[in-house]
Scaffold this active site. Structure first.
Site, PDB file in Angstrom:
ATOM      1  N   HIS A 115      -0.905  -1.576  -4.108  1.00 34.03           N
ATOM      2  CA  HIS A 115      -2.228  -1.186  -3.619  1.00 34.03           C
ATOM      3  C   HIS A 115      -2.309   0.341  -3.567  1.00 34.03           C
ATOM      4  O   HIS A 115      -1.467   0.996  -2.939  1.00 34.03           O
ATOM      5  CB  HIS A 115      -2.401  -1.783  -2.217  1.00 34.03           C
ATOM      6  CG  HIS A 115      -3.752  -1.605  -1.611  1.00 34.03           C
ATOM      7  ND1 HIS A 115      -4.813  -2.461  -1.855  1.00 34.03           N
ATOM      8  CD2 HIS A 115      -4.214  -0.689  -0.717  1.00 34.03           C
ATOM      9  CE1 HIS A 115      -5.865  -2.080  -1.143  1.00 34.03           C
ATOM     10  NE2 HIS A 115      -5.532  -1.006  -0.454  1.00 34.03           N
TER      11      HIS A 115
ATOM     12  N   HIS B 193      -8.064   0.617  -4.442  1.00 27.10           N
ATOM     13  CA  HIS B 193      -9.085   0.556  -3.388  1.00 27.10           C
ATOM     14  C   HIS B 193      -9.744   1.928  -3.306  1.00 27.10           C
ATOM     15  O   HIS B 193      -9.139   2.892  -2.851  1.00 27.10           O
ATOM     16  CB  HIS B 193      -8.361   0.186  -2.067  1.00 27.10           C
ATOM     17  CG  HIS B 193      -9.243   0.126  -0.877  1.00 27.10           C
ATOM     18  ND1 HIS B 193      -8.743  -0.006   0.412  1.00 27.10           N
ATOM     19  CD2 HIS B 193     -10.587   0.168  -0.739  1.00 27.10           C
ATOM     20  CE1 HIS B 193      -9.732  -0.044   1.274  1.00 27.10           C
ATOM     21  NE2 HIS B 193     -10.868   0.070   0.603  1.00 27.10           N
TER      22      HIS B 193
ATOM     23  N   ASP C 178      -6.851  -6.069   4.610  1.00 26.97           N
ATOM     24  CA  ASP C 178      -6.216  -4.745   4.546  1.00 26.97           C
ATOM     25  C   ASP C 178      -6.356  -4.039   5.883  1.00 26.97           C
ATOM     26  O   ASP C 178      -7.469  -3.787   6.349  1.00 26.97           O
ATOM     27  CB  ASP C 178      -6.932  -3.942   3.440  1.00 26.97           C
ATOM     28  CG  ASP C 178      -6.344  -2.567   3.193  1.00 26.97           C
ATOM     29  OD1 ASP C 178      -5.298  -2.225   3.777  1.00 26.97           O
ATOM     30  OD2 ASP C 178      -6.957  -1.818   2.394  1.00 26.97           O
TER      31      ASP C 178
ATOM     32  N   SER D 225       0.829  -1.203   0.000  1.00 24.34           N
ATOM     33  CA  SER D 225       0.000   0.000   0.000  1.00 24.34           C
ATOM     34  C   SER D 225       0.863   1.253   0.000  1.00 24.34           C
ATOM     35  O   SER D 225       1.592   1.532   0.950  1.00 24.34           O
ATOM     36  CB  SER D 225      -0.922   0.026   1.220  1.00 24.34           C
ATOM     37  OG  SER D 225      -1.558   1.294   1.282  1.00 24.34           O
TER      38      SER D 225
ATOM     39  N   MET E 204      -8.884   8.223  -1.724  1.00 25.77           N
ATOM     40  CA  MET E 204      -9.747   8.723  -0.637  1.00 25.77           C
ATOM     41  C   MET E 204     -10.210  10.139  -0.952  1.00 25.77           C
ATOM     42  O   MET E 204      -9.438  10.939  -1.486  1.00 25.77           O
ATOM     43  CB  MET E 204      -8.959   8.760   0.673  1.00 25.77           C
ATOM     44  CG  MET E 204      -8.381   7.425   1.084  1.00 25.77           C
ATOM     45  SD  MET E 204      -7.438   7.628   2.603  1.00 25.77           S
ATOM     46  CE  MET E 204      -6.944   5.930   2.892  1.00 25.77           C
TER      47      MET E 204
ATOM     48  N   MET F  49     -11.632  -5.243   5.628  1.00 19.91           N
ATOM     49  CA  MET F  49     -10.910  -4.191   6.353  1.00 19.91           C
ATOM     50  C   MET F  49     -10.708  -4.642   7.798  1.00 19.91           C
ATOM     51  O   MET F  49     -11.681  -4.930   8.501  1.00 19.91           O
ATOM     52  CB  MET F  49     -11.716  -2.890   6.365  1.00 19.91           C
ATOM     53  CG  MET F  49     -11.870  -2.170   5.034  1.00 19.91           C
ATOM     54  SD  MET F  49     -10.365  -1.565   4.246  1.00 19.91           S
ATOM     55  CE  MET F  49      -9.505  -0.751   5.565  1.00 19.91           C
TER      56      MET F  49
ATOM     57  N   ASP G 162      -4.707   3.484  -2.572  1.00 17.08           N
ATOM     58  CA  ASP G 162      -5.884   3.890  -1.801  1.00 17.08           C
ATOM     59  C   ASP G 162      -6.350   5.267  -2.243  1.00 17.08           C
ATOM     60  O   ASP G 162      -5.682   6.275  -1.984  1.00 17.08           O
ATOM     61  CB  ASP G 162      -5.534   3.938  -0.314  1.00 17.08           C
ATOM     62  CG  ASP G 162      -5.267   2.556   0.259  1.00 17.08           C
ATOM     63  OD1 ASP G 162      -6.210   1.752   0.316  1.00 17.08           O
ATOM     64  OD2 ASP G 162      -4.112   2.286   0.639  1.00 17.08           O
TER      65      ASP G 162
ATOM     66  N   GLY H 287      -3.294   4.789   7.312  1.00 17.91           N
ATOM     67  CA  GLY H 287      -2.348   3.712   7.543  1.00 17.91           C
ATOM     68  C   GLY H 287      -1.903   3.716   9.000  1.00 17.91           C
ATOM     69  O   GLY H 287      -2.169   4.659   9.739  1.00 17.91           O
ATOM     70  N   GLY H 288      -1.254   2.638   9.387  1.00 16.37           N
ATOM     71  CA  GLY H 288      -0.623   2.598  10.705  1.00 16.37           C
ATOM     72  C   GLY H 288      -1.552   2.397  11.884  1.00 16.37           C
ATOM     73  O   GLY H 288      -1.153   2.631  13.034  1.00 16.37           O
TER      74      GLY H 288
ATOM     75  N   MET I 158     -12.086   4.534  -1.798  1.00 17.19           N
ATOM     76  CA  MET I 158     -12.822   4.956  -0.587  1.00 17.19           C
ATOM     77  C   MET I 158     -13.411   6.325  -0.871  1.00 17.19           C
ATOM     78  O   MET I 158     -12.987   7.350  -0.312  1.00 17.19           O
ATOM     79  CB  MET I 158     -11.857   4.969   0.613  1.00 17.19           C
ATOM     80  CG  MET I 158     -11.529   3.568   1.101  1.00 17.19           C
ATOM     81  SD  MET I 158     -10.057   3.497   2.141  1.00 17.19           S
ATOM     82  CE  MET I 158      -8.819   3.423   0.862  1.00 17.19           C
TER      83      MET I 158
END
Ligand code: DX5
Ligand code: ZN
Length: 222
Positions: free
Chosen positions: A33, A66, A175, A9, A37, A137, A35, A144-145, A68
């Site tokens: 990956h 992905h 994920d 990611s 958003m 998820m 993301d 992240g994190g 979102m």
């Protein structure tokens, strides 16, 4: 089950050097990956089709996108055109998830459905004929994190059973919060693809091989 794959990611990569980060991680992972958003569906903003397109020529690894964002349908064709190979959407992102998945498949991409920690697997049942991937998820989406939610392990097992009962090839991706500690739990529950951001992109690019190997070492002793 298919052989385990790792999807890196980019959310935890250095955004000022995304191209170099892809080149640095490329030899050690199976897919990238991405993301996307919008600051509305999730409380964070990342990047969109223009950035995906700019990165596309740097690697032949599959781009695992992905989304979102809400609404979502309007961006599907642009994301596919930017070079996505897999496009995964959340059912809460629009009124007609079946139509959204058909739109993805019409672009010759694999179609994925992502389930938030609070989303039931029931939504998957009518979608099994058209989905290629389920993303579970194991954190709340957006950042992240975050810490792995072990409350999701039973859901992964239940989805594994659901997939194995079909005659379709549907990948099971997990994920959020994946590390050398949580990877074996997720693999044991039935995951085919692990998405990892912060566990891979830390310590500088000299560490990426070791970071990925750390996930795989644990995995290989299953
Ligand atoms: C979170 C994203 C993840 C994120 C995972 O909403 O979907 O892909 O990058 O990050 P880690 O692996 O650090 O939990
Ligand atoms: Zn993601």
């Amino acid at each position: 089950m298919t052989p385990l794959q790792i999807s890196a990611s980019l959310l935890s990569a250095d955004f000022a050097r995304l191209g170099e980060e892809i080149k640095a991680v490329e030899p050690f992972v199976n897919m990238i990956h991405l993301d996307v958003m919008d600051g509305h569906f999730v409380p964070n903003i990342s990047f969109g089709p223009a950035v995906i397109s700019a990165l596309r020529s740097l690697t032949s690894l599959p781009f695992d996108v992905h989304l979102m964002i809400s609404p979502v349908d309007y961006l599907i064709n642009a994301v596919a055109k930017a070079g996505a190979n897999i496009i995964t959407v959340h059912p809460e992102a629009g009124a007609h998830i079946y139509r959204t998945l058909q739109k993805i498949k019409a672009q010759d991409c694999l179609a994925g459905v992502a389930l938030n920690p609070g989303t039931s697997i029931e939504i998957l049942k009518p979608l099994l004929p058209v989905i290629d991937l389920v993303l579970v998820m194991t954190v709340n989406p957006g950042f992240g994190g975050q810490a792995f939610l072990d409350t999701q392990l039973q859901k992964i097992k239940d989805i594994r059973t659901l997939i194995d009962e079909t005659d379709r090839k549907i990948l099971l991706q997990v994920d959020g919060g994946i590390s050398s500690k949580t990877a074996p739990l997720v693999v044991e529950a039935g995951a085919d693809i692990l998405v990892a951001g912060s566990a891979i992109f830390h310590g500088g690019s000299d560490h990426y091989e070791k970071n990925v190997a750390g996930l795989k070492t644990v995995i290989s002793v299953q």
